[in-house]
Enzyme design. Structure first.
Site, PDB file in Angstrom:
ATOM      1  CG  ASN A  43      -0.441  -0.168   2.532  1.00  0.00           C
ATOM      2  OD1 ASN A  43       0.559  -0.848   2.709  1.00  0.00           O
ATOM      3  ND2 ASN A  43      -1.073   0.459   3.501  1.00  0.00           N
ATOM      4  CB  ALA A  47      -0.767  14.280   2.479  1.00  0.00           C
ATOM      5  CE1 TYR A  49      -4.681  11.123   5.469  1.00  0.00           C
ATOM      6  CE2 TYR A  49      -6.791  10.729   6.511  1.00  0.00           C
ATOM      7  CZ  TYR A  49      -5.464  11.088   6.597  1.00  0.00           C
ATOM      8  OH  TYR A  49      -4.935  11.424   7.810  1.00  0.00           O
ATOM      9  CD  GLU A  56      -5.559  -5.771  -1.390  1.00  0.00           C
ATOM     10  OE1 GLU A  56      -5.013  -4.654  -1.249  1.00  0.00           O
ATOM     11  OE2 GLU A  56      -6.354  -6.240  -0.559  1.00  0.00           O
ATOM     12  CB  CYS A  88     -11.035  -2.502   0.852  1.00  0.00           C
ATOM     13  SG  CYS A  88     -10.399  -1.949  -0.741  1.00  0.00           S
TER      14      CYS A  88
HETATM   15 ZN    ZN Z   1      -8.188  -2.237  -1.091  1.00  0.00          ZN
END
Ligand code: ZN
Length: 137
Positions: A43, A47, A49, A56, A88
């Site tokens: 990941n 800043a 977001y 992934e 997610c």
């Molecule tokens: Zn994800």
């Protein structure tokens, strides 16, 4: 022969290189394509977001940039979670784009490398995929 354990180890290794200064939630992923090639990703937060990239997505981008588009298996591991990680919803959709839901395997690991395996279809039984757009042509 690359085993599920190998994929989980690679996912845990690359999680250490994640850029996660905001959440401190370090995640790694390792894809094995149907041709047997491996692609890793971690990941990458931002800043702003909304600009954050999941592990992934990072692994998928690397896979596609190397000319591969078929995920056989993907291991996903988080370093600082107290349980087996779950992708997610957006990443399930990203994986779906390059998978066969009934056979693509997701190995979901905890920080100790213990993992459980599901098919994509088990985690996302009803999903939208490229075949839905075939009739639009
Ligand atoms: Zn994800």
């Amino acid at each position: 022969m690359t085993t599920a354990e190998d994929l989980v180890k690679a996912a845990l290794d690359v999680a250490h290189r994640a850029y996660a200064p905001y959440s401190k939630f370090f995640v790694g992923a390792c894809i094995k394509t149907t041709s047997g090639q491996l692609f890793i990703g971690c990941n990458v937060e931002n800043a702003s977001y909304g600009a954050t990239l999941c592990a992934e997505a990072s692994a998928i981008a690397t896979m596609v940039s190397h000319g591969e588009q078929h995920i056989a298996e993907i291991a996903i591991a988080g370093l600082h979670c107290n349980q087996t990680i779950i992708p997610c919803g957006i990443c399930l959709q990203r994986i779906r784009e390059f998978s066969k839901p009934s056979t693509t395997l997701l190995h979901l690991a905890n920080p100790q490398g213990k993992f459980v395996t599901y098919t994509l279809e088990q985690l996302q039984p009803y999903s939208f995929g490229p075949e839905f757009l075939e009739t639009a042509k």
